[in-house]
Write an enzyme that holds these catalytic residues in place. Structure first.
Site, PDB file in Angstrom:
ATOM      1  N   SER A   1     -18.611  70.185 -54.045  1.00 45.06           N
ATOM      2  CA  SER A   1     -19.261  70.272 -52.741  1.00 45.06           C
ATOM      3  C   SER A   1     -20.563  71.059 -52.871  1.00 45.06           C
ATOM      4  O   SER A   1     -21.255  70.958 -53.880  1.00 45.06           O
ATOM      5  CB  SER A   1     -18.304  70.885 -51.712  1.00 45.06           C
ATOM      6  OG  SER A   1     -17.828  72.149 -52.156  1.00 45.06           O
TER       7      SER A   1
ATOM      8  N   ASP B   1     -26.060  83.471 -48.302  1.00 44.22           N
ATOM      9  CA  ASP B   1     -25.739  83.379 -46.877  1.00 44.22           C
ATOM     10  C   ASP B   1     -24.293  83.750 -46.565  1.00 44.22           C
ATOM     11  O   ASP B   1     -23.815  83.531 -45.465  1.00 44.22           O
ATOM     12  CB  ASP B   1     -26.021  81.968 -46.358  1.00 44.22           C
ATOM     13  CG  ASP B   1     -25.321  80.905 -47.200  1.00 44.22           C
ATOM     14  OD1 ASP B   1     -24.377  81.243 -47.952  1.00 44.22           O
ATOM     15  OD2 ASP B   1     -25.714  79.727 -47.116  1.00 44.22           O
TER      16      ASP B   1
ATOM     17  N   HIS C   1     -22.777  80.523 -50.116  1.00 44.16           N
ATOM     18  CA  HIS C   1     -23.404  79.912 -51.288  1.00 44.16           C
ATOM     19  C   HIS C   1     -23.911  80.977 -52.244  1.00 44.16           C
ATOM     20  O   HIS C   1     -24.332  82.060 -51.820  1.00 44.16           O
ATOM     21  CB  HIS C   1     -24.511  78.962 -50.848  1.00 44.16           C
ATOM     22  CG  HIS C   1     -24.010  77.889 -49.936  1.00 44.16           C
ATOM     23  ND1 HIS C   1     -24.237  77.890 -48.581  1.00 44.16           N
ATOM     24  CD2 HIS C   1     -23.241  76.800 -50.198  1.00 44.16           C
ATOM     25  CE1 HIS C   1     -23.636  76.836 -48.036  1.00 44.16           C
ATOM     26  NE2 HIS C   1     -23.034  76.161 -48.988  1.00 44.16           N
TER      27      HIS C   1
END
Length: 256
Positions: free
Chosen positions: A14, A185, A188
């Site tokens: 992902s 963030d 990530h």
């Protein structure tokens, strides 16, 4: 197909994978390390969970492909671990289904070739406070505890199936300052977080008894022969093999 033929290392997952080619990302570091040795192929899909991975598994990893990957590094789990939304929408996948999905992914990859190698990456930890400040609207329901539960479940599956696995949830938290330096963030990975991923991958590749070895230092360099067109040494009788000089630049990643 661009030649010469090199071993192929596929990163499948992902957003942790899709964004791994960002500046300082772990995919970008691997691509640098393996330049002139192997092709790093990115197959990352932001927002995806293990259900979506199964939907495209036959397309991304076709059994009819002329050349199969030498190594596949797989990451799914962070999105699966998000708590279910009352509407039924969202990325949540129940833990038992997640494990079953990852088992199916592993079995499919194993069926491609007797020589294919696999490494699974678990969910990394998250910084919940940073998420609330930067991603609150899109990342509600994500907790570090849940990421850890899915990471533990994947490690148990990989032990059962004899698959190499890296527990990123634990590895990243070994730094005292991991909450401050590991993320862009809260979810990530930053350049510092990516360094942990690279070092853990290289540790596996260095220690595992795979033949041929897939550790970058053990693989041949493409077109590594000396050439009269390289810069001359001070003595003027030989040249400096630039390909070896470039490899030495990355020796910091081999100090494991």
């Amino acid at each position: 197909m661009v030649g010469p033929m090199r071993p192929k290392i596929v990163l499948f997952g992902s957003s942790i994978v899709q964004m791994s080619f960002d500046n300082g990302g772990w995919g970008a570091i691997l691509a640098n390390l393996y330049s002139r040795k192997a092709d790093i192929i990115l197959r990352g899909y932001s927002g995806w969970n293990s259900r979506q991975a199964l939907d495209v598994l036959d397309e991304v990893f076709s059994k009819d492909a002329h050349v199969q990957p030498s190594l596949v590094i797989v990451y799914f789990g962070g999105n699966d671990s998000v708590h279910p939304h009352p509407s039924g929408l969202g990325p949540h996948v129940p833990l038992q289904e997640y494990v079953a999905n990852m088992r199916k992914i592993a079995n499919h990859l194993k069926s491609l070739s007797d020589h294919i190698r696999i490494i699974f990456l678990t969910s990394p930890p998250i910084n919940e406070e940073q998420i609330r400040k930067k991603l609150s609207a899109t990342q509600s329901g994500r907790t570090n505890e849940s990421c850890g539960e899915y990471a533990d479940a994947l490690m148990e599956l990989c032990e059962e199936m004899n698959i190499k696995a890296i527990n990123l949830w634990s590895a990243i938290q070994t730094r005292d300052d991991w909450l401050d330096v590991s993320f862009t963030d809260g979810v990530h990975l930053s350049a510092e977080g990516s360094k942990v991923v690279v070092k853990e991958i290289l540790k596996v590749l260095r220690e595992v008894d795979w033949k041929p070895s897939l550790h970058w230092m053990s693989m041949p360099t493409e077109y590594a022969e000396d050439s009269p067109y390289y810069p001359p040494n001070p003595d003027g009788t030989t040249t400096i093999n630039v390909s070896y000089c470039i490899s030495r630049k990355w020796l910091q990643w081999d100090d494991l």
